[in-house]
Each structure stands twice: as C-alpha cells, then as structure tokens.
Design a protein around this motif. Structure first.
Motif, PDB file in Angstrom:
ATOM      1  N   VAL A  91      41.825 -12.444  54.646  1.00  0.00           N
ATOM      2  CA  VAL A  91      41.388 -11.087  54.312  1.00  0.00           C
ATOM      3  C   VAL A  91      40.962 -11.036  52.849  1.00  0.00           C
ATOM      4  CG1 VAL A  91      42.173  -8.708  53.929  1.00  0.00           C
ATOM      5  CG2 VAL A  91      42.691  -9.853  56.074  1.00  0.00           C
ATOM      6  N   GLY A  92      41.774 -11.646  51.978  1.00  0.00           N
ATOM      7  CA  GLY A  92      41.403 -11.697  50.570  1.00  0.00           C
ATOM      8  C   GLY A  92      40.063 -12.381  50.361  1.00  0.00           C
ATOM      9  N   ALA A  93      39.846 -13.506  51.058  1.00  0.00           N
ATOM     10  CA  ALA A  93      38.579 -14.224  50.929  1.00  0.00           C
ATOM     11  C   ALA A  93      37.408 -13.388  51.428  1.00  0.00           C
ATOM     12  CB  ALA A  93      38.656 -15.545  51.695  1.00  0.00           C
ATOM     13  N   ARG A  94      37.606 -12.683  52.552  1.00  0.00           N
ATOM     14  CA  ARG A  94      36.524 -11.870  53.103  1.00  0.00           C
ATOM     15  C   ARG A  94      36.228 -10.661  52.222  1.00  0.00           C
ATOM     16  NH1 ARG A  94      36.604 -15.813  55.266  1.00  0.00           N
ATOM     17  NH2 ARG A  94      34.885 -15.984  53.828  1.00  0.00           N
ATOM     18  N   VAL A  95      37.282 -10.020  51.704  1.00  0.00           N
ATOM     19  CA  VAL A  95      37.063  -8.899  50.784  1.00  0.00           C
ATOM     20  C   VAL A  95      36.352  -9.397  49.536  1.00  0.00           C
ATOM     21  CG1 VAL A  95      38.212  -7.241  49.255  1.00  0.00           C
ATOM     22  CG2 VAL A  95      38.994  -7.503  51.626  1.00  0.00           C
ATOM     23  N   GLY A  96      36.802 -10.529  48.999  1.00  0.00           N
ATOM     24  CA  GLY A  96      36.149 -11.096  47.831  1.00  0.00           C
ATOM     25  C   GLY A  96      34.688 -11.410  48.088  1.00  0.00           C
ATOM     26  N   SER A  97      34.399 -11.995  49.243  1.00  0.00           N
ATOM     27  CA  SER A  97      33.009 -12.332  49.593  1.00  0.00           C
ATOM     28  C   SER A  97      32.140 -11.077  49.639  1.00  0.00           C
ATOM     29  CB  SER A  97      32.962 -13.048  50.945  1.00  0.00           C
ATOM     30  OG  SER A  97      33.642 -14.280  50.890  1.00  0.00           O
ATOM     31  N   ALA A  98      32.666 -10.022  50.271  1.00  0.00           N
ATOM     32  CA  ALA A  98      31.902  -8.777  50.387  1.00  0.00           C
ATOM     33  C   ALA A  98      31.655  -8.146  49.024  1.00  0.00           C
ATOM     34  CB  ALA A  98      32.640  -7.799  51.297  1.00  0.00           C
ATOM     35  N   VAL A  99      32.705  -8.116  48.197  1.00  0.00           N
ATOM     36  CA  VAL A  99      32.565  -7.542  46.851  1.00  0.00           C
ATOM     37  C   VAL A  99      31.583  -8.378  46.028  1.00  0.00           C
ATOM     38  CG1 VAL A  99      33.764  -7.066  44.689  1.00  0.00           C
ATOM     39  CG2 VAL A  99      34.849  -6.477  46.865  1.00  0.00           C
ATOM     40  N   GLY A 100      31.718  -9.701  46.105  1.00  0.00           N
ATOM     41  CA  GLY A 100      30.844 -10.575  45.333  1.00  0.00           C
ATOM     42  C   GLY A 100      29.385 -10.455  45.726  1.00  0.00           C
ATOM     43  N   ILE A 101      29.118 -10.455  47.033  1.00  0.00           N
ATOM     44  CA  ILE A 101      27.728 -10.341  47.498  1.00  0.00           C
ATOM     45  C   ILE A 101      27.142  -8.999  47.091  1.00  0.00           C
ATOM     46  CG2 ILE A 101      26.308 -10.102  49.575  1.00  0.00           C
ATOM     47  CD1 ILE A 101      27.995 -12.301  50.848  1.00  0.00           C
ATOM     48  N   ALA A 102      27.957  -7.926  47.180  1.00  0.00           N
ATOM     49  CA  ALA A 102      27.468  -6.602  46.793  1.00  0.00           C
ATOM     50  C   ALA A 102      27.162  -6.549  45.298  1.00  0.00           C
ATOM     51  CB  ALA A 102      28.499  -5.539  47.161  1.00  0.00           C
ATOM     52  N   ALA A 103      28.087  -7.077  44.484  1.00  0.00           N
ATOM     53  CA  ALA A 103      27.897  -7.021  43.032  1.00  0.00           C
ATOM     54  C   ALA A 103      26.740  -7.903  42.585  1.00  0.00           C
ATOM     55  CB  ALA A 103      29.197  -7.442  42.334  1.00  0.00           C
ATOM     56  N   VAL A 104      26.729  -9.146  43.059  1.00  0.00           N
ATOM     57  CA  VAL A 104      25.655 -10.074  42.695  1.00  0.00           C
ATOM     58  C   VAL A 104      24.320  -9.578  43.243  1.00  0.00           C
ATOM     59  CG1 VAL A 104      24.756 -12.415  43.011  1.00  0.00           C
ATOM     60  CG2 VAL A 104      27.182 -12.062  42.514  1.00  0.00           C
ATOM     61  N   GLY A 105      24.335  -9.132  44.503  1.00  0.00           N
ATOM     62  CA  GLY A 105      23.104  -8.630  45.119  1.00  0.00           C
ATOM     63  C   GLY A 105      22.537  -7.421  44.401  1.00  0.00           C
ATOM     64  N   SER A 106      23.424  -6.528  43.939  1.00  0.00           N
ATOM     65  CA  SER A 106      22.965  -5.336  43.233  1.00  0.00           C
ATOM     66  C   SER A 106      22.238  -5.707  41.944  1.00  0.00           C
ATOM     67  CB  SER A 106      24.168  -4.434  42.924  1.00  0.00           C
ATOM     68  OG  SER A 106      23.766  -3.303  42.180  1.00  0.00           O
ATOM     69  N   VAL A 107      22.828  -6.604  41.166  1.00  0.00           N
ATOM     70  CA  VAL A 107      22.184  -7.048  39.921  1.00  0.00           C
ATOM     71  C   VAL A 107      20.893  -7.816  40.219  1.00  0.00           C
ATOM     72  CG1 VAL A 107      22.448  -8.536  37.896  1.00  0.00           C
ATOM     73  CG2 VAL A 107      24.358  -7.112  38.659  1.00  0.00           C
ATOM     74  N   PHE A 108      20.948  -8.657  41.231  1.00  0.00           N
ATOM     75  CA  PHE A 108      19.802  -9.479  41.624  1.00  0.00           C
ATOM     76  C   PHE A 108      18.604  -8.607  42.023  1.00  0.00           C
ATOM     77  CE2 PHE A 108      17.747 -11.753  45.284  1.00  0.00           C
ATOM     78  CZ  PHE A 108      17.155 -12.781  44.568  1.00  0.00           C
ATOM     79  N   TYR A 109      18.849  -7.642  42.942  1.00  0.00           N
ATOM     80  CA  TYR A 109      17.756  -6.801  43.431  1.00  0.00           C
ATOM     81  C   TYR A 109      17.273  -5.830  42.350  1.00  0.00           C
ATOM     82  CZ  TYR A 109      18.395  -8.498  48.194  1.00  0.00           C
ATOM     83  OH  TYR A 109      18.454  -9.286  49.324  1.00  0.00           O
ATOM     84  N   SER A 110      18.183  -5.332  41.524  1.00  0.00           N
ATOM     85  CA  SER A 110      17.772  -4.432  40.445  1.00  0.00           C
ATOM     86  C   SER A 110      16.872  -5.155  39.454  1.00  0.00           C
ATOM     87  CB  SER A 110      19.006  -3.884  39.724  1.00  0.00           C
ATOM     88  OG  SER A 110      19.783  -3.080  40.581  1.00  0.00           O
ATOM     89  N   SER A 111      17.211  -6.399  39.156  1.00  0.00           N
ATOM     90  CA  SER A 111      16.394  -7.177  38.236  1.00  0.00           C
ATOM     91  C   SER A 111      15.018  -7.468  38.844  1.00  0.00           C
ATOM     92  CB  SER A 111      17.104  -8.486  37.885  1.00  0.00           C
ATOM     93  OG  SER A 111      16.300  -9.287  37.042  1.00  0.00           O
ATOM     94  N   LEU A 112      14.993  -7.782  40.146  1.00  0.00           N
ATOM     95  CA  LEU A 112      13.700  -8.025  40.797  1.00  0.00           C
ATOM     96  C   LEU A 112      12.819  -6.791  40.747  1.00  0.00           C
ATOM     97  CD1 LEU A 112      14.582 -10.088  44.019  1.00  0.00           C
ATOM     98  CD2 LEU A 112      13.611 -10.917  41.876  1.00  0.00           C
ATOM     99  N   ALA A 113      13.441  -5.616  40.947  1.00  0.00           N
ATOM    100  CA  ALA A 113      12.666  -4.378  40.936  1.00  0.00           C
ATOM    101  C   ALA A 113      12.107  -4.088  39.542  1.00  0.00           C
ATOM    102  CB  ALA A 113      13.546  -3.223  41.401  1.00  0.00           C
ATOM    103  N   SER A 114      12.925  -4.293  38.518  1.00  0.00           N
ATOM    104  CA  SER A 114      12.480  -3.974  37.157  1.00  0.00           C
ATOM    105  C   SER A 114      11.504  -5.007  36.594  1.00  0.00           C
ATOM    106  CB  SER A 114      13.694  -3.860  36.228  1.00  0.00           C
ATOM    107  OG  SER A 114      14.393  -5.089  36.153  1.00  0.00           O
ATOM    108  N   SER A 115      11.588  -6.244  37.112  1.00  0.00           N
ATOM    109  CA  SER A 115      10.712  -7.318  36.601  1.00  0.00           C
ATOM    110  C   SER A 115       9.537  -7.591  37.531  1.00  0.00           C
ATOM    111  CB  SER A 115      11.515  -8.602  36.406  1.00  0.00           C
ATOM    112  OG  SER A 115      12.013  -9.081  37.656  1.00  0.00           O
ATOM    113  N   HIS A 116       9.345  -6.730  38.538  1.00  0.00           N
ATOM    114  CA  HIS A 116       8.245  -6.878  39.488  1.00  0.00           C
ATOM    115  C   HIS A 116       8.291  -8.224  40.221  1.00  0.00           C
ATOM    116  CE1 HIS A 116       6.568  -3.219  37.771  1.00  0.00           C
ATOM    117  NE2 HIS A 116       6.645  -3.782  36.566  1.00  0.00           N
ATOM    118  N   GLY A 117       9.496  -8.594  40.695  1.00  0.00           N
ATOM    119  CA  GLY A 117       9.645  -9.784  41.524  1.00  0.00           C
ATOM    120  C   GLY A 117       9.798 -11.090  40.783  1.00  0.00           C
ATOM    121  N   ASP A 118      10.299 -11.057  39.552  1.00  0.00           N
ATOM    122  CA  ASP A 118      10.489 -12.280  38.770  1.00  0.00           C
ATOM    123  C   ASP A 118      11.842 -12.902  39.137  1.00  0.00           C
ATOM    124  OD1 ASP A 118      10.681 -14.335  36.988  1.00  0.00           O
ATOM    125  OD2 ASP A 118      10.400 -13.124  35.182  1.00  0.00           O
ATOM    126  N   TYR A 119      11.815 -13.864  40.066  1.00  0.00           N
ATOM    127  CA  TYR A 119      13.055 -14.484  40.530  1.00  0.00           C
ATOM    128  C   TYR A 119      13.704 -15.342  39.445  1.00  0.00           C
ATOM    129  CZ  TYR A 119      12.108 -13.005  45.313  1.00  0.00           C
ATOM    130  OH  TYR A 119      11.899 -12.266  46.443  1.00  0.00           O
TER     131      TYR A 119
END
Length: 491
Positions: free
Chosen positions: A425-453
């Motif tokens: 459960v700890g691993a799954r909660v951690g995975s969900a939190v991590g993907i959400a946090a990393v994904g949020s920063v990742f997608y926000s940066s893509l939006a502000s940089s017009h797709g600069d991966y």
C-alpha cells in the motif's frame, strides 16, 4: 484425515529447529511468476496507450486515464484485506484465486469491444493483483528463515525492478509484432499462458493451509476493512486523477482520507480488545517495520515516475517507436536484477547501510539522466542514458529488496500477509503521489515551453530526485538511531 508432508512443513515454519520445506525454492519460483506478471501490468500498458487510442472504439482520453488509474486504485484497495484473507484462510488458496481472477480479467481486457468495457476489466484486474501480491511476501516470510529469507526477498526485489523496467519493452515488442491497431490486445493476452502455468504449479509446490489452524475461528473485521479501503481510495483518487480533474476541490479528498484513517485507528484499537483486527497496530511500534514502510513509500514516489515521463518524452518528443522506447529501460532492468540478488544475500551483514548506498546510487543515476537530457536531447538519447540508468538500476536493486527483508524481519509469520500488504500500500500510494507530482511539473513545463521536452523532463525528474533524497534521509536516520541504541535491524 492425515496431513501431507507439505502441510506439516507449513506448520513447522515458526520453529527455528525444524527442517525447512524441501519445496521452498520451487515455491518461490511460483510466487515470482504470479507476482511478476501483476507488476509487469503496472508498466506494460504505458507504451500501449497510443495503440489503444487508435485501435479501440470509445477509447476517449478519460477512458485512457482510467485504464491506468483504475488499475492502481483497485490494486491498492485490496492489498491489506487480501493479505488478511491469506493469513486466516490459507495463502495458497488466495494466491490461486488471485492468479485465476487476474488471468480471466486479462482475457476480458484483450477481448474488450470498447473503452468502457476495458476500464471495468482493468478494475477487476487490479483487484486480483491486490489479492495476489501480499500472498507472495507472506509465503516468502513463511517458507524461508535467516539468510535464505534475504536471498528470497532479493530475488523478489529483482522481479519487482525487472518487471517494472521491462514492461515497456515487452509492450513494444508485442505491438511491433501484432500491429498498432490490435497490438494492445496482445499486451493483455500474454498474461493468459503465464497465469495458467502458475496456477498448476501453485497446487503442486505451494504449502497448503496449516491444518492445526483449521478449527480456529478468525475475525475478518469487516468494518475495519471498509474503513481502510475507503481511506486508501480517498487518498489515491486525487493523485491518480490529477491531470483529468481540474481545480483544487479534488484535494479535499485527502482530508477525507485522513479522517477515515483516524476513525480506522480508533476502531482497530477498540476491536483488538476482544477480537482480531485487520491490522495489528503494534506492528508500527517496531522501528524496522514503521520506518521501512515509510521508506518504501517515498522511494517508490521517486522511482516509479522515471519510466512514466521518460517513455512519453521518447515517444512524443523524439518519435521513438514503442519498441525503441521500451529498449531504453533495459540497462535499468539489468542493473536492478543483478543488484537485487546480491543485495538479498548481503542484507544480513550490512542492514540498512546497504539501503543508504543504494539510494545514493539512485540519486547519482537520476542526476545523470537529468544532466544528459538537459545537454543532449537528440535522437540517440537512448544510448546516452545507458550508464545513468544502469547506475540507477543497481541502486534500486540495493534498495527495494533489502528494505523488504528488513521491514518484515520482526513481523510474526502469521501476520505476514497483512504486513506485506501494508508495504505494498505504501509503495502504491508513493507511486501515485510521485507520478502526480512529477507529471504535474512535467506537463506544466511542456505547456509553458511549447513542448520543449529537454526542459520538461529534467524538471519533472528533479521532483523524483527529491523523493529519493527523502528515502536516503530516512535510511541514514535509521542507521544512526540503530548505532546509538545498539539496535540495528537485522534479518
């Protein structure tokens, strides 16, 4: 009715002077087959999403999101109750039921006529995974002792790392072989032969229920199970739906989760006065267990998002095929598999110092990935990532399996299922939190940089580095406390 030799061996596991089950290593192979195929499905679907979108009627963006998040939610929901069921009803029985249900759900996924059907089948598949997974750690706890237990958990850790890392490669191979339109169906059908073989081997090699416990009445604590399940779902839901549910209202579910968790603890304390609670809260008074669960949570928050954002960047940013994107994970899988096996054998000697070394290597490897992507986001990026991913994989192997071994080192065998479920459960909660946090920063940066991966990927992985650094701090604190008190965790 007389008991079989296998049943007698199962009864003798708590006796340190008894002979171990002669089938224990064959039983371990069965456990790893079942546990591995469940973990493979966590990551194998990532590279199949484009195939599903183009080849399945009704595969809307919302359905695609639920194909991923629904599995994670239902998986986390049943981990602790599933472990409890195995503890009181027989681990082989719950293991076989879990594999059978997972295999049937995989067939339904493969035959899905539309997006809604596939989402429902994935929910069932996740429930089956949640029932099966805690039986694996509980059976290892039951069948092995001493250094052998460390070796067994090392092999399980290798399975975790390899299955998670190699999932995109397997998915890419299947989609390449069967085509973009129907290749995604093969991603689910591949589970069928594995599941059937695992069931047959389980009846042959896994120990049956201890017959001396057959007449003992157990409490299933249904109220506790419902409260815990509701708390886990309320906690996971805003994270797994973070990209789909806009606005801040979804985060109130975390408050709901905390309230449900408090009610659950109060209920368990009252329930344990006269009956058996679903979780023995005294487990958390053991430093090895409480700190191990916490370390697993923050480590998986940093480890899991790596393949999520890297696969997206390679496929969407550099136009890698599903196969090429999957091949990029091979160095990590090799490093993790080898190091997990070695770490399982060394953990009895070095304890959590081994985990500290492992998390340092993961930080170095992830830091190398960030540097390479920032400096050289070109078509040949996969080759440049070989060394950083290999280092990160070695570190991961020295973290996951030793932590699993030490976390369960002081847990009574009869509580192995529910305790193992808590780690997951700890691993799954951690995975969900991590993907959400990393994904949020990742997608926000893509939006502000017009797709600069080349900008978005390093920023997202910087969040992963933060989570792994937290795991490193937890490991260092435990080592220091252990040396001061003279109570370093051991197998």
């Amino acid at each position: 009715m007389t008991s079989t030799p296998r049943d007698s061996a199962a009864r003798r596991q708590d006796d340190p002077t008894s002979e171990p089950d002669p089938n224990r290593w064959k039983a371990l192979v069965v456990c790893l087959l079942g546990g591995g195929v469940v973990l493979l499905d966590v990551s194998i679907v990532n590279v199949a999403l484009q195939s599903i979108s183009s080849g399945l009627p009704g595969a809307s963006p919302e359905a695609i999101q639920w194909i991923l998040s629904g599995y994670a939610l239902s998986f986390g929901l049943l981990l602790v109750p599933g472990g409890r069921l195995g503890d009181v009803s027989g681990r082989r029985r719950m293991f076989v039921i879990g594999v059978l249900l997972f295999t049937l759900a995989s067939a339904l996924c493969g035959f899905a006529p539309n997006g809604v059907f596939l989402v429902i089948a994935r929910l069932v598949q996740g429930l089956a995974g949640g029932l099966l997974t805690p039986q694996v750690t509980a059976l290892i706890q039951q069948l092995f002792r001493g250094k052998e237990r460390g070796t067994a958990f090392g092999l399980f850790g290798a399975t975790v790392g390899i299955a998670t890392a190699i999932g995109p490669l397997v998915g890419g191979l299947l989609i390449t072989a069967f085509g973009t339109e129907n290749g995604w169906r093969a991603v689910f059908f591949v589970n069928l032969p594995i599941g059937l073989v695992t069931i047959l081997l389980a009846f042959r090699y896994l120990p049956g229920r201890d017959r001396s416990q057959a007449g003992r009445k157990h409490d299933f604590d249904p109220v506790g199970i419902v409260l815990l399940g509701a708390s886990v779902v309320a906690l996971l839901l805003p994270f797994v739906q973070s990209q789909e549910w806009k606005g801040g209202a979804k985060w109130w579910l975390i408050v709901v989760a905390v309230v449900l968790a408090v009610v659950f603890v109060l209920w368990e304390r009252r329930y344990e006065r006269t009956k058996e609670p679903v979780i023995d809260l005294r487990l958390f008074s053991r430093r090895s267990f409480s700190l191990g669960v916490g370390l697993a949570t923050v480590y998986f928050a940093g480890f899991t998002p790596l393949f999520f954002v890297l696969t997206i960047a390679l496929q969407s940013g550099l136009k890698y095929s599903a196969l090429l994107a999957g091949l990029s994970s091979i160095p990590f899988a090799i490093g993790s598999g080898v190091a997990s096996t070695i770490g399982g054998r060394m953990v009895s000697r070095f304890g959590r110092q081994l985990i500290v070394v492992g998390t340092v290597l993961v930080l170095l490897g992830l830091g190398g990935v960030v540097w390479v992507v920032s400096m050289h986001f070109e078509r040949d990026l996969g080759w440049w990532l070989v060394i950083p991913l290999l280092v990160a994989g070695i570190g991961s192997g020295l973290t996951i399996s030793p932590n699993q071994t030490l976390t369960l080192s002081e847990v009574p065998v009869e509580q192995g299922g529910s305790a193992g479920g808590l780690i997951q459960v700890g691993a799954r909660v951690g995975s969900a939190v991590g993907i959400a946090a990393v994904g949020s920063v990742f997608y926000s940066s893509l939006a502000s940089s017009h797709g600069d991966y080349s900008q978005g990927l390093p920023l997202g992985l910087a969040v992963s580095l933060g989570f792994v650094a937290a795991a490193l701090v937890a490991g260092i604190v435990d080592v220091v406390i252990g040396k001061v008190r003279g109570t370093e965790a051991s197998v």
